[in-house]
Write a protein that holds these residues in place. Structure first.
Motif, PDB file in Angstrom:
ATOM      1  N   ILE A 399       0.920  -1.063  -0.130  1.00  0.00           N
ATOM      2  CA  ILE A 399       0.043  -0.013   0.060  1.00  0.00           C
ATOM      3  C   ILE A 399       0.649   1.327  -0.176  1.00  0.00           C
ATOM      4  CG2 ILE A 399      -1.905   1.479   1.197  1.00  0.00           C
ATOM      5  CD1 ILE A 399      -2.864  -1.403   0.166  1.00  0.00           C
ATOM      6  N   GLU A 400       1.765   1.460   1.118  1.00  0.00           N
ATOM      7  CA  GLU A 400       2.781   2.545   0.977  1.00  0.00           C
ATOM      8  C   GLU A 400       3.434   2.746  -0.221  1.00  0.00           C
ATOM      9  OE1 GLU A 400       3.172   0.364   3.338  1.00  0.00           O
ATOM     10  OE2 GLU A 400       1.515   0.620   4.704  1.00  0.00           O
ATOM     11  N   GLY A 401       4.475   1.914  -0.784  1.00  0.00           N
ATOM     12  CA  GLY A 401       5.293   1.782  -2.269  1.00  0.00           C
ATOM     13  C   GLY A 401       3.728   2.020  -2.597  1.00  0.00           C
ATOM     14  N   ILE A 402       2.844   1.844  -3.220  1.00  0.00           N
ATOM     15  CA  ILE A 402       1.554   2.253  -4.403  1.00  0.00           C
ATOM     16  C   ILE A 402       1.992   4.061  -4.305  1.00  0.00           C
ATOM     17  CG2 ILE A 402      -0.621   1.967  -5.415  1.00  0.00           C
ATOM     18  CD1 ILE A 402      -0.431  -1.516  -4.556  1.00  0.00           C
ATOM     19  N   GLU A 403       0.803   3.892  -2.988  1.00  0.00           N
ATOM     20  CA  GLU A 403       1.257   5.592  -2.695  1.00  0.00           C
ATOM     21  C   GLU A 403       1.621   6.636  -2.508  1.00  0.00           C
ATOM     22  OE1 GLU A 403      -0.740   5.434   1.730  1.00  0.00           O
ATOM     23  OE2 GLU A 403      -2.593   4.773   0.602  1.00  0.00           O
ATOM     24  N   LYS A 404       3.106   5.790  -2.907  1.00  0.00           N
ATOM     25  CA  LYS A 404       4.581   7.412  -3.237  1.00  0.00           C
ATOM     26  C   LYS A 404       4.379   7.347  -4.465  1.00  0.00           C
ATOM     27  CE  LYS A 404       8.181   6.200   0.251  1.00  0.00           C
ATOM     28  NZ  LYS A 404       8.732   5.092   1.006  1.00  0.00           N
ATOM     29  N   VAL A 405       4.641   6.084  -5.493  1.00  0.00           N
ATOM     30  CA  VAL A 405       5.011   6.323  -6.866  1.00  0.00           C
ATOM     31  C   VAL A 405       3.570   7.012  -7.485  1.00  0.00           C
ATOM     32  CG1 VAL A 405       5.456   4.648  -9.114  1.00  0.00           C
ATOM     33  CG2 VAL A 405       6.261   3.498  -6.441  1.00  0.00           C
ATOM     34  N   PHE A 406       2.066   6.391  -6.782  1.00  0.00           N
ATOM     35  CA  PHE A 406       1.242   7.344  -7.553  1.00  0.00           C
ATOM     36  C   PHE A 406      -0.380   7.421  -6.597  1.00  0.00           C
ATOM     37  CE2 PHE A 406       2.395   2.857  -9.920  1.00  0.00           C
ATOM     38  CZ  PHE A 406       2.627   3.732 -11.216  1.00  0.00           C
ATOM     39  N   PRO A 407       0.944   8.779  -6.254  1.00  0.00           N
ATOM     40  CA  PRO A 407      -0.032   8.887  -5.558  1.00  0.00           C
ATOM     41  C   PRO A 407      -1.823   9.752  -5.413  1.00  0.00           C
ATOM     42  CG  PRO A 407       1.351  10.831  -5.958  1.00  0.00           C
ATOM     43  CD  PRO A 407       1.748   9.723  -7.116  1.00  0.00           C
ATOM     44  N   PHE A 408      -1.927   9.620  -6.511  1.00  0.00           N
ATOM     45  CA  PHE A 408      -3.861  10.096  -7.321  1.00  0.00           C
ATOM     46  C   PHE A 408      -4.632   8.562  -7.268  1.00  0.00           C
ATOM     47  CE2 PHE A 408      -1.264   8.447 -10.522  1.00  0.00           C
ATOM     48  CZ  PHE A 408      -1.465   7.678 -11.856  1.00  0.00           C
ATOM     49  N   LEU A 409      -3.603   7.808  -6.415  1.00  0.00           N
ATOM     50  CA  LEU A 409      -4.281   6.420  -6.160  1.00  0.00           C
ATOM     51  C   LEU A 409      -4.815   6.183  -5.016  1.00  0.00           C
ATOM     52  CD1 LEU A 409      -2.883   4.243  -8.631  1.00  0.00           C
ATOM     53  CD2 LEU A 409      -5.100   4.357  -9.089  1.00  0.00           C
ATOM     54  N   LYS A 410      -4.671   7.580  -4.419  1.00  0.00           N
ATOM     55  CA  LYS A 410      -4.276   6.648  -2.798  1.00  0.00           C
ATOM     56  C   LYS A 410      -5.421   6.627  -1.997  1.00  0.00           C
ATOM     57  CE  LYS A 410      -2.785   9.084   1.249  1.00  0.00           C
ATOM     58  NZ  LYS A 410      -1.714  10.468   2.431  1.00  0.00           N
ATOM     59  N   HIS A 411      -5.927   7.607  -2.570  1.00  0.00           N
ATOM     60  CA  HIS A 411      -7.986   7.738  -2.375  1.00  0.00           C
ATOM     61  C   HIS A 411      -8.933   5.767  -2.430  1.00  0.00           C
ATOM     62  CE1 HIS A 411      -8.234  11.585  -1.195  1.00  0.00           C
ATOM     63  NE2 HIS A 411      -7.761  11.856  -1.953  1.00  0.00           N
ATOM     64  N   LEU A 412      -8.287   5.302  -3.757  1.00  0.00           N
ATOM     65  CA  LEU A 412      -8.954   4.227  -3.756  1.00  0.00           C
ATOM     66  C   LEU A 412      -8.156   3.220  -3.336  1.00  0.00           C
ATOM     67  CD1 LEU A 412     -10.445   2.414  -6.851  1.00  0.00           C
ATOM     68  CD2 LEU A 412      -7.984   2.239  -7.777  1.00  0.00           C
ATOM     69  N   ILE A 413      -7.270   3.107  -2.733  1.00  0.00           N
ATOM     70  CA  ILE A 413      -6.862   1.819  -2.623  1.00  0.00           C
ATOM     71  C   ILE A 413      -7.185   1.962  -0.978  1.00  0.00           C
ATOM     72  CG2 ILE A 413      -4.922   1.295  -3.862  1.00  0.00           C
ATOM     73  CD1 ILE A 413      -2.542   2.661  -2.262  1.00  0.00           C
ATOM     74  N   GLU A 414      -7.470   3.181  -0.102  1.00  0.00           N
ATOM     75  CA  GLU A 414      -7.495   3.284   1.238  1.00  0.00           C
ATOM     76  C   GLU A 414      -9.057   2.792   1.586  1.00  0.00           C
ATOM     77  OE1 GLU A 414      -5.493   5.116   3.887  1.00  0.00           O
ATOM     78  OE2 GLU A 414      -4.461   4.821   1.918  1.00  0.00           O
ATOM     79  N   VAL A 415      -9.742   2.324   0.535  1.00  0.00           N
ATOM     80  CA  VAL A 415     -10.866   1.935   0.212  1.00  0.00           C
ATOM     81  C   VAL A 415     -10.331   0.023   1.168  1.00  0.00           C
ATOM     82  CG1 VAL A 415     -12.759   1.040  -0.467  1.00  0.00           C
ATOM     83  CG2 VAL A 415     -12.073   3.251  -1.189  1.00  0.00           C
ATOM     84  N   ASP A 416     -11.235   0.149   1.843  1.00  0.00           N
ATOM     85  CA  ASP A 416     -11.125  -1.720   2.805  1.00  0.00           C
ATOM     86  C   ASP A 416     -10.994  -2.774   1.819  1.00  0.00           C
ATOM     87  OD1 ASP A 416     -10.984   0.003   4.594  1.00  0.00           O
ATOM     88  OD2 ASP A 416     -12.404  -1.270   6.331  1.00  0.00           O
ATOM     89  N   SER A 417     -12.152  -2.167   0.704  1.00  0.00           N
ATOM     90  CA  SER A 417     -12.057  -3.957  -0.044  1.00  0.00           C
ATOM     91  C   SER A 417     -10.970  -3.877  -0.816  1.00  0.00           C
ATOM     92  CB  SER A 417     -13.325  -3.861  -0.896  1.00  0.00           C
ATOM     93  OG  SER A 417     -13.437  -2.694  -1.801  1.00  0.00           O
ATOM     94  N   VAL A 418     -10.658  -2.738  -1.770  1.00  0.00           N
ATOM     95  CA  VAL A 418      -9.618  -2.687  -2.077  1.00  0.00           C
ATOM     96  C   VAL A 418      -8.635  -2.982  -1.637  1.00  0.00           C
ATOM     97  CG1 VAL A 418      -7.747  -1.282  -3.769  1.00  0.00           C
ATOM     98  CG2 VAL A 418     -10.987  -0.568  -3.806  1.00  0.00           C
ATOM     99  N   LYS A 419      -7.748  -2.407  -0.708  1.00  0.00           N
ATOM    100  CA  LYS A 419      -6.603  -2.513  -0.010  1.00  0.00           C
ATOM    101  C   LYS A 419      -6.348  -3.786   0.283  1.00  0.00           C
ATOM    102  CE  LYS A 419      -5.099  -0.490   4.394  1.00  0.00           C
ATOM    103  NZ  LYS A 419      -5.341   0.943   5.406  1.00  0.00           N
ATOM    104  N   SER A 420      -7.586  -4.787   0.887  1.00  0.00           N
ATOM    105  CA  SER A 420      -7.889  -5.655   0.952  1.00  0.00           C
ATOM    106  C   SER A 420      -6.832  -6.817   0.579  1.00  0.00           C
ATOM    107  CB  SER A 420      -8.225  -6.221   1.758  1.00  0.00           C
ATOM    108  OG  SER A 420      -9.278  -6.433   0.745  1.00  0.00           O
TER     109      SER A 420
END
Lengths: 754, 754
Positions: A399-420
Motif C-alpha cells: 500500500i505504502e509503495g503504491i501511494e508513494k509512486v502513484f499518489p493519485f491512487l491514494k483515495h482508491l486503495i484506501e478503500v478497505d475492500s481494495v486494500k485487502s
C-alpha cells in the motif's frame, strides 16, 4: 501435518476441477465452431475441411445432436486406439517418444508401487513408534511412512533392500526404453523419405579470405578436400533486418484487414485510427488509407533491403550449407575435422530447414565460448538469487509503495475492500509473473548462448528449467526458505551433512507434495486439454480478421508440445516417485494417476491438436535419460541421509554402492546408445545411398537441393504478391555437374561390386 | 619450525650431494668402458661404434687423458647447444616437448618469483605481527611469509591482487605453450615421412558372424562401406602364449650363453646347475646340456604354437588393422561411426606398430566398461586406504611379530644393535617398497582397464599417479595424518571449511616442502644422470653374457623417459609453486633451481641416452595442461581458505571469480587446441596425399602396408634361426589390386583437378 481426511478432501476438489475441465472440453469440442481449435491437426493434414456438419446456419456453430453429448468421455478410448507406427507417421517421432515418457513413468512406478505397498507399508504400519509417543499429533499418513519406525530399528533393512530393488527395476526399464527409443530413431531415420538435411552439412566459422568471397572460398575448400563428393552450397545471408520488415508488413496487413472488415460491416462511417503508439495517441487519420500507405512504404523498404542483402558482400555470413552427392559423403564431412585449426570450418549435420535458427549462424568460436560462460554465470544467479529482485518488487507493491509512486491512487486503495485485495494479491502476483515469464527468459538465454537450431534451443532451455525446478521447487519445498538461504546453509555444512539435513525433512513434506501433484499434475493437465487461451484467440481472430478460408487457416494456432516446460516438470514427478518410493509409499498412487492421465491427454493432443515446428527424431532422449539418472541419484543420497539421522548408520556402507552403480549405469547407457542420437552411421548412409541409386537412377539431386536451405524470408509466401527471389549459384555449369555426378555413380557401383 | 639456518644447512648438504653425483657422472662417462651406458643413443643411431678410443688395452677401458677431466661440467653447455628442430629429429617430439615442460616451469615462475619478491616480500616483512608476540618462536622464514601479517589487515589485498596477476601470467604462458606444442605437433606430423599408421585404422569389436570368418567379415564390411578406399587388412592373432614361449626361449638362450662363457674361460670343469626353482633346488645336471635340451624343447613348442595360432579360427581376435588407399580415407574411417550399434566396429587411428599393446585388443565393449568401473573403485581404495595393508605389514615387522613368525631368529634379533636396526628400519621399508612398486601397480591397473597402445597406458598410469601424489604427498604433508583420516575429516566438514582447514596449515609447511624440493628435486635429478642401476646391469651383462658385438648391442639398456612417474612429479612442483607464490615467496627460488637443473639434465639425457619406445607426437600434452589447471585451481581455493581464516572474509567475493575464470580458460584451451591431439584433419591428409601422388606416382602401397601390423612374435628376429612366417591375405589378387589402386589414383587426381 495434514491428515488422511485433508488429503481426501483435497483430492476430491482436484478431481472435481479436473472433471469440470474435462466436461467443458467435451462440450466445447463438439461445437463445429470450435472445430479448428480442437482438431487443427486434421485441418493441416487436409483431411478435415470446415464446415464439417451439414445443415442450417445454426448447426454450423452449435452441435444440436444430443446423442454426441451422452458419451462425453468417448474421446479417451479413441485417443488410445491409434497404433504406434501409425501415430509416428501421423504426428512424428518427437511427439510419440514424448508421450512414451509418461508411459515409462507407469512402467517404472506400477511395479514399484505394488511392491512398496506389499512390503514397506506393512513394515511401516507395524512400526508402532508414533502410537507410543502420546503427546505427538500425527496422521494416518505418517503411520504408513518411515516416520513410524523406531530409531536404530532392524526394519530399516527393508527400506535399504527395497531401495536396491527399485533401483534395479528402474535400470531395467530405463535401459530398455533407451534401447527402444534408439531403435525407433534409427528405423524412423531409415524409413524417412529423401530429405535435404541427409545430404547437407552446416559449415560454420569459414575463415575470412582477403582474395575470395565467402561463397568462392567454401566452394574451393570443399572441392579440394571432398573431391568427387561436393555438390553445391548455399551461403547464409544476414537477413535479420529484412525478416523484421516482412514481419512488420504482415502486422500492417492484419490491421488493414481488420479495418476493411469493420468498414464492410458498417459502410456508413469510415474507420479511423491514430498514428501514435498502439493507435491510442497521435493524430487521427483514415485507418484504411493509413495502413495502405504504410504497407506501400514497407513493400518498398523490403525491396531495397532485399537487394541490399543479395548484393552486399558484408551481408554474407561466414557460414554455409554444403550439400554432397551422397548421404555417405555428408555423414563423413559432418563427423570429421576439416582444418588443423579446430575453431575454423566447423562441420555438423545440418538441421532440417525448418529447424534452423538463422540469426545465430554467424557467431565466431571465441565469442561462443564467452557467451556460454556468461550465461552459465547468469543461470547460477537466476537460480539462487532470483528472489532478490522479486522481493524488491514486492516491497514496492505494498500500500505504502503504491501511494508513494502513484499518489493519485491514494483515495482508491484506501478503500478497505481494495486494500485487502492489494495486500493479499499483489505480492504474490510478482512471483507468479516471474514464473510465467521464466521459460521465456531461459529460452532467451539459450538463444544468447548461440545454438543454431530450434531443437537444440528447446533442449538447452529444458536443462536450465530442470535445474531451476530442482533447486527452487524440490529442494525449496523440502527445506522451506529461499534457494539463497539453502545455498548458505549448504556452504556451511559438510558433504555428509547435506543429505541428512534434507533427508530428515522428507517424510514431513509428503503431504505437501501430494497436494502439489494433484494441483499441478491432475488439474494442470486437465486444463491443458481445454486450450482456453488458443480458444479465445481463435475466436477473436475469427471475428475480426478472417475474410477468406485461407485467413481462417492462418488464424488457427495448433501449438506444439512445449518441451522446455513440460519435460522438466515430468522429471520432477519422476524424482518425487524415486524419493518417496522408500519413504512414503502413499505418494506413489498419486503419481501413477498423473502419469496415466497425462498419457491419455497428450496422446489425444498429439493426434488432434499439436503441429510440431520441427522433427528431431527424438534427439532429446539422452537429456531425458540423464535427468532420470540425476533424480535417482538424488533419491539415493537422500535416503542415505534420512537413514543416518534415524540412527541406522550401519546401513551406509550397504547403500554407498547405489549411487556409484547408478553413475556406472549411466555411463554404460551413454556409451551404448547415445551415439545413435548424435552421429549418422556410415553403414546406414551407404545402404540408403545404394538403395536410392537402384530405385531412382535418374534423380537430379542438384535441382532437389538447390533451394532447400534458403532463408525463409526469401521463400515464396503465398499470401504475398512480391516476386520470389532465389539466389542461384551461377558458377556451376549444370552440364559439367551432371556428368560428374553420373560418373560418381558408376564409380561407386563398380567399386562396391568388385 | 625450521629456521633460515636450518634451510641453508640442508641446502648445502643437498647441493653437495648433487655435485657429488654430477662429479661421479663426469668421471664415469669419460671411461670408454661406460660409453654404452652414457651414450647408448648414439650407438643405436649407428653414429658411434665401440671402442671409441684407439690405443692400448688399458685405454679401451679407462680414459687416461687428464685434459678431459678438467672441464668436468662441460657436458652441460653441450647439452644446451643442439637447436630444437635438430633435437626433434634426433630424439623425437615426445622427448622434446617433455623437456619443454621444465622450460615452461621457468617461463611461468621466473617472473612470478621476481614479482613476488618485489611486492609480497616487503609487504610481509613489514607486517610486524610476529615481532609483537613475544612468547612465540618463529624463524626469519616466517617473517617473509604471509604469517607475519596481522588478522584482518588491509595488506591481504596485495596477496589477492598478486594472485590475479600470477593467474593471468600463467594463463598467458600456458596458452602460448599449448599453442606452440599444437603447432609443433602438426608440423611434426606433416614433416614425417610415410608411416603405416597414417593409412591404417584399428577396428575393434568386429561382431561375430556365423557364416563368415573374421577376416572375410572385415573385408566385406569395409569393401561395402568404404568402396574405392579400402586397400587391405590384417587380423589380430591371440599370440600371447606364443609370445611367452618366445620369451622363455630367449631367457634360456641367455643362460646357455652364460654357462658357455663360463666353460670357455675355465674349460677344466663343466658348469652345472639345478633343475628346480632359480637353479638353487632340484637335481644337479650339466648346465650346457640342460639348457640346450630345454631350448630344443621350446623351439618345438614354439613351432606347434605358431601353427596352432595361424590355423585355429579361435585364435583370431575380433579386431583388425584396416589399411586404406589414402590418408584421407583412413582419417575419415577413424573419425566416423561405422555401424548403427555404437559398440560394434569401433574405429580409431591405429597407433604406430611399435606402440601397439597387443594383449588388450580383444576386449569387448561391455567388459571394457566393467573393467574401467572396477579400476576406478580400486584406485579410490588404493589412494585412500593404502595405509591399511602397510600398517598391517609394519605391525608384523616389529620385534615381537618377527619372533612369532620366525622363532629361530629370536636370539639374533635380541642383540641390541640388530634390535635397533629392526625397530628403526623395518617399519619404514614396507612403505618404501610400496612406493617403489606403486608405478608398476598403477601401470598394471591401466593395462587391466584395457587400453591398447603403450602411449595411452603411459598417460593413464600418469593420471593415476598424479592423483596419488596429490592426495598422499601434497595434502598428506599439509595435514599430517593418513589420507584415510583426511577423508574422514573432509566428510565431516563443509565445502567451505575444507579449504580453510588446509589453507591455515600451508604457511607452516613451507619449510618442509623446501626440504622436499631439495631432496627429491635436486639430488633426485642429479642421481638420474648417473644411471647407477643401468650401469651395474650393463657391466654384469657385459661380463657374463656378451660374446659378440651384437650381444653387447643387446646388453645396452638406453631406457626412456618414464612419463608415468616423472610427469606427475613435475606437476607436484608446479602446484607447490602456484600454492606458495602468494604465501611464502621464499620457496619459489628452490623450484626455479629444480626446473633449470632438471631441464639441463633431461636435455642431456634425451640427446645421449634415452631411446623412446614409441613416438606419440606429444599426444600427452592435453593431460599436462589439465593437471596444470588442477594445480592452479587448488592453489586459488587454498588461498581463499587461508585468507578466510585470517579474518579477510571481505576478500572472498573478490577471489571467487578466479577458479571460475580458470575453469573457463581450460574450456577455451580445450576447444581451441585439443582436437589437434585427437583428430587428423582432412585438409592435412588431403595435402599429403596429393603431394605423395605427385612425387611418388608409382608407389605400391599394398607392398608397403602388407606386413606393417604383424604381431612382433611373427616378425623376423635376427638372432633367431626359425623361419619367419607372415600371414598373407591370399584372397586379393595382386593384379586386380594394382589395377584398382591405379584407377583410384587417376580418379582422385582428375577429381581434385577439375
Amino acid at each position: 501435518m495434514a491428515t488422511l481426511q485433508d488429503i481426501c478432501y483435497s483430492a476430491a476438489i482436484n478431481l472435481l476441477s479436473a472433471i469440470a475441465f474435462l466436461f467443458a472440453f467435451a462440450m466445447l469440442r463438439l461445437q463445429p465452431v470450435n472445430d479448428r481449435v480442437y482438431f487443427p491437426k486434421w485441418y493441416l493434414k487436409g483431411i478435415r475441411g470446415s464446415p464439417t456438419h451439414h445443415g442450417g446456419f445454426m448447426k454450423k456453430f452449435v452441435n444440436l445432436d444430443p446423442r454426441t453429448y451422452i458419451r462425453f468421455l468417448n474421446w479417451m478410448p479413441a485417443a488410445l486406439q491409434m497404433p504406434e507406427p501409425e501415430l509416428i507417421e501421423h504426428a512424428g517421432l518427437d511427439s510419440v517418444v514424448y508421450i512414451r515418457i509418461y508411459l515409462m513413468g507407469l512402467k517404472i512406478f506400477v511395479p514399484i508401487t505394488l511392491l512398496s505397498w506389499a512390503v514397506l507399508v506393512p513394515v511401516n504400519m507395524t512400526g508402532g513408534t508414533l502410537d507410543k509417543i502420546k503427546d505427538l499429533t500425527y496422521s494416518d499418513i505418517d503411520k504408513l511412512s518411515i516416520s513410524n519406525i523406531a530409531e536404530n530399528s532392524v526394519r530399516f533393512w527393508a527400506h535399504a533392500i527395497m531401495s536396491y530393488v527399485f533401483t534395479f527395476w528402474s535400470f531395467y526399464v530405463i535401459y530398455h526404453e533407451y534401447k527402444a527409443v534408439a531403435n525407433m530413431r534409427l528405423q524412423f531415420l531409415a524409413a524417412e523419405s529423401r530429405r535435404a538435411d541427409h545430404f547437407t552439412v552446416l559449415v560454420r566459422n569459414v575463415p575470412a579470405d582477403p582474395d575470395e568471397s565467402v561463397t568462392d572460398h567454401v566452394e574451393h575448400f570443399f572441392r579440394v578436400n571432398h573431391p568427387e563428393h561436393y555438390l553445391l552450397h548455399q551461403v547464409v545471408y544476414n537477413a535479420n533486418k529484412l525478416a523484421d520488415v516482412v514481419e512488420a508488413k504482415k502486422a500492417m496487413r492484419n490491421w488493414l484487414t481488420y479495418y476493411q472488415n469493420k468498414y464492410d460491416r458498417n459502410p456508413s462511417t469510415r474507420p479511423t485510427t491514430k498514428t501514435g503508439l498502439w493507435g491510442i495517441i497521435g493524430t487521427t487519420v483514415d485507418a484504411i488509407e493509413y495502413y495502405e500507405s504504410e504497407i506501400e512504404k514497407l513493400i518498398k523498404e523490403e525491396e531495397l533491403e532485399r537487394e541490399k542483402v543479395l548484393s552486399d558482400a558484408n551481408a554474407v555470413m561466414p557460414a554455409a550449407f554444403v550439400s554432397f552427392k551422397s548421404r555417405w559423403a555428408a555423414a563423413v564431412c559432418a563427423q570429421t575435422q576439416q582444418s588443423s585449426n579446430p575453431t575454423m570450418w566447423l562441420t555438423e549435420r545440418a538441421p532440417e530447414p525448418r529447424d534452423v535458427y538463422w540469426s545465430n549462424l554467424a557467431i565466431p568460436y571465441v565469442e561462443h565460448t564467452i557467451r556460454k560462460f556468461l550465461m552459465a554465470v547468469a543461470l547460477f544467479f537466476l537460480t539462487f538469487f532470483f528472489v532478490i529482485p522479486i522481493a524488491f518488487v514486492q516491497s514496492l507493491a505494498t500500500i505504502e509503495g503504491i501511494e508513494k509512486v502513484f499518489p493519485f491512487l491514494k483515495h482508491l486503495i484506501e478503500v478497505d475492500s481494495v486494500k485487502s485485495i492489494v495486500q493479499g494479491f499483489l505480492p504474490g502476483i510478482a512471483l507468479k509473473i516471474f514464473l510465467i515469464v521464466l521459460p521465456t527468459i531461459l529460452m532467451l538465454m539459450a538463444k544468447i548462448e548461440g545454438f543454431h537450431s530450434l531443437s537444440s534451443l528447446d533442449r538447452r532451455a529444458a536443462s536450465k528449467y530442470h535445474l531451476f525446478l530442482l533447486v527452487n521447487v524440490f529442494f525449496g519445498s523440502i527445506i522451506t526458505g529461499t534457494a539463497l538461504e539453502q545455498l548458505k546453509t549448504f556452504m556451511k555444512q559438510s558433504a555428509s551433512e547435506i543429505p541428512q539435513t534434507i533427508g530428515v525433512s522428507i517424510p514431513m513434506r509428503a503431504t505437501f507434495f501430494i497436494t502439489y501433484i494433484m494441483v499441478d499434475g491432475w488439474s494442470g493437465i486437465a486444463a491443458e486439454v481445454l486450450r482456453l487461451v488458443p480458444l479465445i484467440i481463435f475466436h477473436l481472430k475469427n471475428t475480426f480478421l478472417v475474410k477468406t478460408e485461407q485467413d481462417r487457416e492462418q488464424a488457427m494456432d495448433p501449438g506444439s508440445i512445449s518441451f522446455p516446460i513440460s519435460e522438466p516438470r515430468i522429471q520432477l514427478y519422476f524424482m518425487l516417485g524415486f524419493v518417496y518410493a522408500a519413504v512414503t509409499p502413499l505418494l506413489l498412487p498419486f503419481i501413477l494417476v498423473f502419469f496415466a492421465f497425462a498419457y491419455v491427454i497428450f496422446r489425444h493432443q498429439i493426434i488432434n491438436v499439436y503441429d510440431q515446428k520441427y522433427e528431431s527424431g527424438a534427439g532429446y532422449w539422452p537429456d531425458v535419460h540423464r535427468r532420470l539418472i540425476i533424480g535417482q541419484m538424488i533419491a539415493q543420497m537422500l535416503l542415505m541421509g534420512l537413514l543416518n539421522t534415524k540412527g541406522a548408520e550401519e546401513l551406509s556402507p550397504f547403500l554407498i554402492p547405489l549411487p556409484i552403480l547408478t553413475m556406472w549405469f549411466h555411463k554404460l547407457c551413454k556409451g551404448r546408445f547415445e551415439s545413435a542420437f548424435v552421429k549418422f552411421p556410415l553403414q546406414e548412409a551407404m545402404v540408403r545411398d545404394t538403395l536410392e541409386r537402384a530405385t531412382d537412377p535418374n534423380l537430379n539431386l542438384r535441382t532437389y537441393l538447390q533451394d532447400a536451405y534458403i532463408h525463409p524470408v526469401f521463400k515464396h509466401d503465398p499470401s504475398d504478391k512480391t516476386e520470389t527471389m532465389i539466389y542461384y549459384d551461377e558458377e556451376d555449369n549444370p552440364l559439367v555437374a551432371t556428368k560428374r555426378s553420373s560418373k560418381f555413380v558408376s564409380d561407386v557401383s563398380s567399386g562396391s561390386g568388385s
